[in-house]
Write a protein that holds these residues in place. Structure first.
Motif, PDB file in Angstrom:
ATOM      1  N   ALA A 236       0.833  -1.209   0.000  1.00  0.00           N
ATOM      2  CA  ALA A 236       0.000   0.000   0.000  1.00  0.00           C
ATOM      3  C   ALA A 236       0.864   1.254   0.000  1.00  0.00           C
ATOM      4  CB  ALA A 236      -0.934  -0.013   1.206  1.00  0.00           C
ATOM      5  N   GLU A 237       2.015   1.177   0.659  1.00  0.00           N
ATOM      6  CA  GLU A 237       2.926   2.331   0.686  1.00  0.00           C
ATOM      7  C   GLU A 237       3.434   2.655  -0.718  1.00  0.00           C
ATOM      8  OE1 GLU A 237       3.097  -0.299   2.674  1.00  0.00           O
ATOM      9  OE2 GLU A 237       2.530   0.583   4.611  1.00  0.00           O
ATOM     10  N   GLN A 238       3.755   1.608  -1.497  1.00  0.00           N
ATOM     11  CA  GLN A 238       4.204   1.846  -2.872  1.00  0.00           C
ATOM     12  C   GLN A 238       3.084   2.445  -3.720  1.00  0.00           C
ATOM     13  OE1 GLN A 238       5.916  -1.624  -4.676  1.00  0.00           O
ATOM     14  NE2 GLN A 238       7.611  -1.743  -3.233  1.00  0.00           N
ATOM     15  N   TRP A 239       1.860   1.925  -3.524  1.00  0.00           N
ATOM     16  CA  TRP A 239       0.741   2.533  -4.239  1.00  0.00           C
ATOM     17  C   TRP A 239       0.621   4.011  -3.892  1.00  0.00           C
ATOM     18  CZ3 TRP A 239      -3.110   4.999  -1.582  1.00  0.00           C
ATOM     19  CH2 TRP A 239      -4.051   5.646  -2.392  1.00  0.00           C
ATOM     20  N   HIS A 240       0.739   4.343  -2.608  1.00  0.00           N
ATOM     21  CA  HIS A 240       0.568   5.729  -2.169  1.00  0.00           C
ATOM     22  C   HIS A 240       1.610   6.634  -2.811  1.00  0.00           C
ATOM     23  CE1 HIS A 240       0.158   8.887   1.204  1.00  0.00           C
ATOM     24  NE2 HIS A 240      -0.932   8.913   0.475  1.00  0.00           N
ATOM     25  N   GLN A 241       2.840   6.173  -2.893  1.00  0.00           N
ATOM     26  CA  GLN A 241       3.882   6.969  -3.539  1.00  0.00           C
ATOM     27  C   GLN A 241       3.566   7.175  -5.023  1.00  0.00           C
ATOM     28  OE1 GLN A 241       6.395   8.646  -2.031  1.00  0.00           O
ATOM     29  NE2 GLN A 241       5.333   7.923  -0.170  1.00  0.00           N
ATOM     30  N   ALA A 242       3.050   6.123  -5.669  1.00  0.00           N
ATOM     31  CA  ALA A 242       2.684   6.249  -7.081  1.00  0.00           C
ATOM     32  C   ALA A 242       1.522   7.227  -7.250  1.00  0.00           C
ATOM     33  CB  ALA A 242       2.310   4.875  -7.646  1.00  0.00           C
ATOM     34  N   TRP A 243       0.582   7.200  -6.305  1.00  0.00           N
ATOM     35  CA  TRP A 243      -0.541   8.133  -6.379  1.00  0.00           C
ATOM     36  C   TRP A 243      -0.066   9.570  -6.175  1.00  0.00           C
ATOM     37  CZ3 TRP A 243      -2.878  11.116  -2.384  1.00  0.00           C
ATOM     38  CH2 TRP A 243      -4.053  11.762  -2.767  1.00  0.00           C
ATOM     39  N   LEU A 244       0.816   9.771  -5.199  1.00  0.00           N
ATOM     40  CA  LEU A 244       1.347  11.121  -4.971  1.00  0.00           C
ATOM     41  C   LEU A 244       2.110  11.629  -6.191  1.00  0.00           C
ATOM     42  CD1 LEU A 244       2.641  10.765  -1.285  1.00  0.00           C
ATOM     43  CD2 LEU A 244       0.652  12.079  -2.060  1.00  0.00           C
ATOM     44  N   ALA A 245       2.725  10.701  -6.945  1.00  0.00           N
ATOM     45  CA  ALA A 245       3.476  11.080  -8.145  1.00  0.00           C
ATOM     46  C   ALA A 245       2.566  11.283  -9.355  1.00  0.00           C
ATOM     47  CB  ALA A 245       4.516  10.006  -8.465  1.00  0.00           C
ATOM     48  N   GLY A 246       1.257  11.002  -9.193  1.00  0.00           N
ATOM     49  CA  GLY A 246       0.315  11.241 -10.273  1.00  0.00           C
ATOM     50  C   GLY A 246       0.182  10.126 -11.280  1.00  0.00           C
ATOM     51  N   GLU A 247       0.656   8.927 -10.953  1.00  0.00           N
ATOM     52  CA  GLU A 247       0.556   7.811 -11.896  1.00  0.00           C
ATOM     53  C   GLU A 247      -0.904   7.495 -12.204  1.00  0.00           C
ATOM     54  OE1 GLU A 247       2.597   3.668 -11.372  1.00  0.00           O
ATOM     55  OE2 GLU A 247       0.426   3.486 -11.015  1.00  0.00           O
ATOM     56  N   GLY A 248      -1.211   7.248 -13.460  1.00  0.00           N
ATOM     57  CA  GLY A 248      -2.584   7.025 -13.877  1.00  0.00           C
ATOM     58  C   GLY A 248      -3.231   5.814 -13.229  1.00  0.00           C
ATOM     59  N   ALA A 249      -2.507   4.696 -13.191  1.00  0.00           N
ATOM     60  CA  ALA A 249      -3.071   3.478 -12.594  1.00  0.00           C
ATOM     61  C   ALA A 249      -3.338   3.671 -11.104  1.00  0.00           C
ATOM     62  CB  ALA A 249      -2.118   2.300 -12.818  1.00  0.00           C
ATOM     63  N   ALA A 250      -2.444   4.395 -10.431  1.00  0.00           N
ATOM     64  CA  ALA A 250      -2.617   4.651  -9.004  1.00  0.00           C
ATOM     65  C   ALA A 250      -3.816   5.566  -8.767  1.00  0.00           C
ATOM     66  CB  ALA A 250      -1.350   5.263  -8.412  1.00  0.00           C
ATOM     67  N   ARG A 251      -4.015   6.536  -9.637  1.00  0.00           N
ATOM     68  CA  ARG A 251      -5.162   7.434  -9.505  1.00  0.00           C
ATOM     69  C   ARG A 251      -6.468   6.676  -9.745  1.00  0.00           C
ATOM     70  NH1 ARG A 251      -3.957  12.983  -9.957  1.00  0.00           N
ATOM     71  NH2 ARG A 251      -5.905  13.368 -11.052  1.00  0.00           N
ATOM     72  N   ARG A 252      -6.461   5.766 -10.706  1.00  0.00           N
ATOM     73  CA  ARG A 252      -7.647   4.968 -10.979  1.00  0.00           C
ATOM     74  C   ARG A 252      -7.956   4.039  -9.797  1.00  0.00           C
ATOM     75  NH1 ARG A 252     -12.331   5.112 -13.748  1.00  0.00           N
ATOM     76  NH2 ARG A 252     -12.789   3.201 -14.904  1.00  0.00           N
ATOM     77  N   ALA A 253      -6.909   3.449  -9.213  1.00  0.00           N
ATOM     78  CA  ALA A 253      -7.095   2.587  -8.043  1.00  0.00           C
ATOM     79  C   ALA A 253      -7.657   3.383  -6.872  1.00  0.00           C
ATOM     80  CB  ALA A 253      -5.777   1.929  -7.658  1.00  0.00           C
ATOM     81  N   ARG A 254      -7.173   4.596  -6.694  1.00  0.00           N
ATOM     82  CA  ARG A 254      -7.675   5.470  -5.619  1.00  0.00           C
ATOM     83  C   ARG A 254      -9.160   5.776  -5.814  1.00  0.00           C
ATOM     84  NH1 ARG A 254      -6.921   9.280  -1.145  1.00  0.00           N
ATOM     85  NH2 ARG A 254      -7.902  11.226  -1.739  1.00  0.00           N
TER      86      ARG A 254
END
Length: 305
Positions: free
Chosen positions: A206-224
Motif C-alpha cells: 500500500a505504501e508503494q501505491w501511495h507513492q505512485a498516487w502522490l506522483a500522479g501515476e494514472g493506474a494509481a489514480r484509478r485505483a484510488r
C-alpha cells in the motif's frame, strides 16, 4: 491494575495499565499459531509474569482476531491451532481469574471511545480497521454491540457492490472466510495493491501505491478512485444501519491523511438527503488501541448489547 492481551497471528502482546489508563508495562511474545495448547499456555504464562512483575493480580481482557461464534469457537484463519477449542472453556482451565474475551476490532472501538481516544465519550461510534484485513466494531447507546451470533460489525465481509464491480470491471475474488467477493479483498491494504495492479500498476504494498498516487501515476489514480468508491459505499451502508456519530479509522491505511479526509465526501454520494454524514477521525492510540480496549473490557468499562 488492568491487563490487556492482544493475540495476533505472529505476535501476542500484553499491556498493564493503572486505574488512570497509563501504561505501566508491555511486552510481546511470538504466537504459536498452529498449536492451541501451546498458545493457551503462553497466555497463562504472560498473565503470571505480569503478576510477578507488578506484585498483584490485574483484571484481564483478551482480544482475538476473527469471529468468536455463539458456541465460543474462534473462527480465525491466522490462528488455526485454536479452531478445535471452545475458547472460554479452554482459557478458564489455564487462567486463574475471571476474564473477558472479544474480537480485536471491537476492542479497538472501546479504546478509541474511552479516555484519551479519538472519539472519547462518544456514545454512537463505529470503528473501522483498514490494515491487512478490514474489521469493525460498533458502540450503540454507549454499549458494545455484539449481536446474537457475536459477529456484529464485520463490515469487511459485506459483498462487493455490483455497480462498482461493473463500472471498474472488478474480478470476483475468493475470500478467506469461504465466501466470494467480500469487500475486505478490495479495501484492505492488500486489496488496494490488487486494485492498483488491476489497473496496470506494479506496486507490492500500500505504501508503494501511495507513492505512485502522490506522483500522479494514472493506474494509481484509478485505483484510488475505485477504492474510495468502495469505501464510501460500504461505510454509507454502516451509517444507514447504525447511525454512528463518529467513524474511527484504524490500521495501516489510516496513516494516509488524504484517505481519511476524503471519506466523508465518498460516503455522502451514497446517502440520501437528510442523512447526516458522521465525523471521520483517525485512531489516536494506533497499534495500542486493541490491547488497551481488551484491558478496558476486562475491567468492566463498558457493557455489551
Amino acid at each position: 491494575m488492568h491487563y490487556g492481551i492482544d493475540v495476533g497471528g505472529t505476535k501476542t502482546e500484553i499491556a498493564i495499565y493503572d486505574p488512570t489508563w497509563q501504561c505501566l508495562d508491555r511486552w510481546r511474545e511470538p504466537t504459536p499459531a498452529d498449536d492451541g495448547e501451546a498458545l493457551l499456555a503462553l497466555l497463562a504464562g504472560m498473565v503470571r509474569k505480569a503478576d510477578r512483575r507488578h506484585g498483584g493480580r490485574g483484571s484481564l481482557g483478551l482480544g482475538f482476531p476473527g469471529v468468536i461464534d455463539e458456541h465460543g469457537r474462534l473462527v480465525a484463519a491466522n490462528l488455526p491451532g485454536l479452531r478445535s477449542f471452545v475458547l472460554e472453556t479452554a482459557l478458564a482451565a489455564h487462567l486463574d481469574r475471571d476474564f473477558i474475551i472479544e474480537n480485536d476490532s471491537r476492542c479497538f472501538v472501546v479504546s478509541e471511545t474511552g479516555p484519551g481516544g479519538a472519539a472519547e465519550g462518544v456514545m454512537h461510534a463505529f470503528g473501522a480497521i483498514l490494515g491487512t484485513g478490514a474489521g469493525g466494531g460498533a458502540l450503540v447507546d454507549g454499549r458494545l454491540l455484539k449481536g446474537a451470533g457475536r459477529f456484529a460489525g464485520e463490515w469487511g465481509h459485506l459483498p462487493l457492490p455490483a455497480t462498482a464491480a461493473r463500472r471498474y470491471d472488478l474480478p470476483l475474488l475468493p475470500c478467506g472466510c469461504g465466501l466470494e467477493a467480500c469487500l475486505e479483498g478490495y479495501i484492505a491494504g492488500p486489496g488496494l495493491v490488487r486494485l492498483h495492479r488491476h489497473f496496470g500498476g506494479r506496486s507490492t504494498s500500500a505504501e508503494q501505491w501511495h507513492q505512485a498516487w502522490l506522483a500522479g501515476e494514472g493506474a494509481a489514480r484509478r485505483a484510488r478512485e475505485c477504492h474510495l468508491a468502495l469505501l464510501g459505499d460500504a461505510l454509507a451502508n454502516v451509517v444507514k444501519l447504525l447511525s454512528p456519530r463518529v467513524i474511527i479509522i484504524g490500521g495501516g491505511l489510516s496513516a494516509m491523511d488524504d484517505l481519511v479526509a476524503a471519506l466523508p465526501a465518498a460516503m455522502a454520494e451514497h446517502l440520501f438527503p437528510g442523512v447526516e454524514v458522521p465525523d471521520v477521525v483517525r485512531s489516536r492510540l494506533g497499534d495500542a488501541s486493541g490491547v488497551r480496549g481488551a484491558a478496558m473490557l476486562g475491567a468492566g468499562i463498558t457493557t455489551t448489547a
